[in-house]
Motif scaffolding. Structure first.
Motif, PDB file in Angstrom:
ATOM      1  N   PHE A 148      -0.994 -10.380   9.519  1.00  0.00           N
ATOM      2  CA  PHE A 148      -0.248 -11.284  10.406  1.00  0.00           C
ATOM      3  C   PHE A 148      -0.950 -12.629  10.584  1.00  0.00           C
ATOM      4  O   PHE A 148      -0.332 -13.606  10.982  1.00  0.00           O
ATOM      5  CB  PHE A 148      -0.042 -10.635  11.787  1.00  0.00           C
ATOM      6  N   THR A 149      -2.243 -12.662  10.343  1.00  0.00           N
ATOM      7  CA  THR A 149      -2.975 -13.937  10.465  1.00  0.00           C
ATOM      8  C   THR A 149      -2.864 -14.746   9.161  1.00  0.00           C
ATOM      9  O   THR A 149      -3.180 -15.923   9.143  1.00  0.00           O
ATOM     10  CB  THR A 149      -4.472 -13.712  10.779  1.00  0.00           C
ATOM     11  N   LEU A 150      -2.439 -14.085   8.103  1.00  0.00           N
ATOM     12  CA  LEU A 150      -2.407 -14.742   6.790  1.00  0.00           C
ATOM     13  C   LEU A 150      -1.011 -15.208   6.383  1.00  0.00           C
ATOM     14  O   LEU A 150      -0.871 -16.157   5.613  1.00  0.00           O
ATOM     15  CB  LEU A 150      -2.931 -13.774   5.721  1.00  0.00           C
ATOM     16  N   ALA A 151       0.011 -14.527   6.871  1.00  0.00           N
ATOM     17  CA  ALA A 151       1.377 -14.852   6.437  1.00  0.00           C
ATOM     18  C   ALA A 151       2.378 -14.442   7.511  1.00  0.00           C
ATOM     19  O   ALA A 151       2.071 -13.642   8.401  1.00  0.00           O
ATOM     20  CB  ALA A 151       1.703 -14.114   5.136  1.00  0.00           C
ATOM     21  N   ASN A 152       3.566 -14.995   7.426  1.00  0.00           N
ATOM     22  CA  ASN A 152       4.715 -14.441   8.134  1.00  0.00           C
ATOM     23  C   ASN A 152       5.225 -13.276   7.292  1.00  0.00           C
ATOM     24  O   ASN A 152       4.942 -13.196   6.093  1.00  0.00           O
ATOM     25  CB  ASN A 152       5.822 -15.491   8.241  1.00  0.00           C
ATOM     26  N   ILE A 153       5.989 -12.400   7.923  1.00  0.00           N
ATOM     27  CA  ILE A 153       6.488 -11.259   7.168  1.00  0.00           C
ATOM     28  C   ILE A 153       8.003 -11.177   7.303  1.00  0.00           C
ATOM     29  O   ILE A 153       8.539 -11.204   8.423  1.00  0.00           O
ATOM     30  CB  ILE A 153       5.821  -9.953   7.653  1.00  0.00           C
ATOM     31  N   ALA A 154       8.669 -11.134   6.184  1.00  0.00           N
ATOM     32  CA  ALA A 154      10.129 -10.993   6.180  1.00  0.00           C
ATOM     33  C   ALA A 154      10.470  -9.623   5.631  1.00  0.00           C
ATOM     34  O   ALA A 154      10.046  -9.258   4.530  1.00  0.00           O
ATOM     35  CB  ALA A 154      10.763 -12.079   5.323  1.00  0.00           C
ATOM     36  N   VAL A 155      11.206  -8.858   6.421  1.00  0.00           N
ATOM     37  CA  VAL A 155      11.512  -7.480   6.063  1.00  0.00           C
ATOM     38  C   VAL A 155      13.004  -7.354   5.760  1.00  0.00           C
ATOM     39  O   VAL A 155      13.842  -7.754   6.572  1.00  0.00           O
ATOM     40  CB  VAL A 155      11.163  -6.526   7.231  1.00  0.00           C
ATOM     41  N   ALA A 156      13.319  -6.804   4.610  1.00  0.00           N
ATOM     42  CA  ALA A 156      14.716  -6.630   4.223  1.00  0.00           C
ATOM     43  C   ALA A 156      15.160  -5.210   4.491  1.00  0.00           C
ATOM     44  O   ALA A 156      14.451  -4.262   4.158  1.00  0.00           O
ATOM     45  CB  ALA A 156      14.887  -6.934   2.739  1.00  0.00           C
ATOM     46  N   ALA A 157      16.322  -5.090   5.099  1.00  0.00           N
ATOM     47  CA  ALA A 157      16.894  -3.761   5.295  1.00  0.00           C
ATOM     48  C   ALA A 157      17.032  -3.100   3.934  1.00  0.00           C
ATOM     49  O   ALA A 157      17.368  -3.757   2.960  1.00  0.00           O
ATOM     50  CB  ALA A 157      18.255  -3.889   5.951  1.00  0.00           C
TER      51      ALA A 157
ATOM     52  N   GLY B 125      10.420  -4.752   1.573  1.00  0.00           N
ATOM     53  CA  GLY B 125      11.548  -3.884   1.899  1.00  0.00           C
ATOM     54  C   GLY B 125      11.187  -3.078   3.142  1.00  0.00           C
ATOM     55  O   GLY B 125      10.004  -2.935   3.485  1.00  0.00           O
ATOM     56  N   ALA B 126      12.207  -2.556   3.831  1.00  0.00           N
ATOM     57  CA  ALA B 126      11.968  -1.875   5.107  1.00  0.00           C
ATOM     58  C   ALA B 126      11.043  -0.670   4.961  1.00  0.00           C
ATOM     59  O   ALA B 126      10.230  -0.385   5.844  1.00  0.00           O
ATOM     60  CB  ALA B 126      13.303  -1.436   5.702  1.00  0.00           C
ATOM     61  N   ASP B 127      11.129   0.031   3.841  1.00  0.00           N
ATOM     62  CA  ASP B 127      10.268   1.213   3.649  1.00  0.00           C
ATOM     63  C   ASP B 127       8.801   0.783   3.556  1.00  0.00           C
ATOM     64  O   ASP B 127       7.917   1.428   4.125  1.00  0.00           O
ATOM     65  CB  ASP B 127      10.681   2.005   2.399  1.00  0.00           C
ATOM     66  N   ALA B 128       8.557  -0.324   2.891  1.00  0.00           N
ATOM     67  CA  ALA B 128       7.184  -0.826   2.773  1.00  0.00           C
ATOM     68  C   ALA B 128       6.670  -1.274   4.144  1.00  0.00           C
ATOM     69  O   ALA B 128       5.525  -0.979   4.527  1.00  0.00           O
ATOM     70  CB  ALA B 128       7.130  -1.986   1.784  1.00  0.00           C
TER      71      ALA B 128
ATOM     72  N   LEU C 158      15.647   0.196   9.600  1.00  0.00           N
ATOM     73  CA  LEU C 158      15.023  -1.072   9.964  1.00  0.00           C
ATOM     74  C   LEU C 158      15.528  -1.616  11.284  1.00  0.00           C
ATOM     75  O   LEU C 158      14.761  -2.038  12.143  1.00  0.00           O
ATOM     76  CB  LEU C 158      15.282  -2.101   8.867  1.00  0.00           C
ATOM     77  N   MET C 159      16.821  -1.631  11.454  1.00  0.00           N
ATOM     78  CA  MET C 159      17.372  -2.332  12.599  1.00  0.00           C
ATOM     79  C   MET C 159      17.287  -1.485  13.875  1.00  0.00           C
ATOM     80  O   MET C 159      17.655  -1.909  14.938  1.00  0.00           O
ATOM     81  CB  MET C 159      18.807  -2.790  12.309  1.00  0.00           C
ATOM     82  N   ARG C 160      16.734  -0.268  13.731  1.00  0.00           N
ATOM     83  CA  ARG C 160      16.454   0.535  14.930  1.00  0.00           C
ATOM     84  C   ARG C 160      14.946   0.700  15.022  1.00  0.00           C
ATOM     85  O   ARG C 160      14.384   1.692  14.561  1.00  0.00           O
ATOM     86  CB  ARG C 160      17.123   1.905  14.820  1.00  0.00           C
ATOM     87  N   PRO C 161      14.255  -0.297  15.609  1.00  0.00           N
ATOM     88  CA  PRO C 161      12.793  -0.253  15.600  1.00  0.00           C
ATOM     89  C   PRO C 161      12.216   0.971  16.303  1.00  0.00           C
ATOM     90  O   PRO C 161      11.027   1.255  16.173  1.00  0.00           O
ATOM     91  CB  PRO C 161      12.394  -1.544  16.328  1.00  0.00           C
TER      92      PRO C 161
END
Ligand code: ATP
Length: 215
Positions: free
Chosen positions: A123-132, A106-109, A138-141
């Protein structure tokens, strides 16, 4: 090789926000499987108030009937705190270097990631998918910590297709469900109704074992 999703959390208790996140990510990325990994003793927060065996059983009940979802008890079996980096290292060794892995957050995590143990290793072990997540920017980095913003600028991909085993970051919109385990615990503690925030099977289990009866 179809990608696999890894979804860690305290799940104290698991609720529809978690389940929708996993379902929508599975659909968006084309995950063949999502592994729910309840934390044993999360290093970043207080000891969860509910025994790991209960949290594990609630996850089992919540995902029953979804052939894509699985529960992985490895963290709850460990007596010591489990870091995400350690769990992913073991999974990577088991599944091989070619297997695309997606860590679901989740975005907070995600925003809190720079405080995690060896977070750049992730980042070397997995891709990361972040949910709003409602309330998390989230969508304002711009609001992200500098280090994380930098990683994101290098790694962000527009969708989950054609990514390798690790290293990409996907920011994914999901149905906004402003549900949190904290609020469910508080509701139950004052004998309120938590119905329709989490599966009935989980709620039955909570009542049967008299969990969350006080704050
Ligand atoms: P708590 O309120 O006890 O902190 P929580 O509801 O945030 O719990 P966790 O088990 O800590 O649940 O969360 C596991 C993961 O699920 C985290 O990555 C978190 O960001 C994500 N998540 C939890 N609830 C939602 C939600 N409603 N929408 C999107 N993501 C969520």
């Amino acid at each position: 090789m179809p990608p696999i999703g890894i979804f860690g959390g305290t799940f104290d208790p698991i609720h529809f926000g978690h389940l929708r996140l996993a379902e929508e990510m599975a659909e968006a990325i084309g995950l063949s499987q999502v592994r729910f990994i309840p934390a044993g003793q999360p290093p970043h927060r207080g000891v969860p108030r509910t025994a790991a065996t209960h949290r594990l059983e609630m996850v089992r009940r919540a995902i029953a009937g979804n052939p894509r979802f699985e529960v992985d008890a490895r963290e709850v079996r460990r007596p010591d705190p489990s870091y995400t980096v350690d769990t992913l290292t073991v999974l990577r060794a088991e599944l091989g270097n070619e297997q695309p892995l997606w860590l679901l957050l989740g975005a907070d995590a995600f925003t809190g990631m720079p405080s995690w143990h060896q977070w750049r290793q992730l980042f070397t072990l997995a891709n990361i998918a972040v949910a709003a997540r409602p309330g998390a920017q989230l969508m304002r980095p711009d609001g992200l910590p500098e280090d994380l913003k930098h990683e994101l600028s290098q790694r962000r991909v527009p969708d989950g297709s054609a990514t390798g085993p690790a290293g990409s970051v996907l920011l994914q919109q999901m149905t906004a469900l402003d549900i949190s385990a904290t609020r469910i615990r508080a509701t139950l503690a004052r004998q309120g109704s938590a119905r329709y925030l989490l599966p009935d099977t989980v709620l039955d289990y909570i009542h049967q074992h008299q969990l969350y009866t006080s704050t």
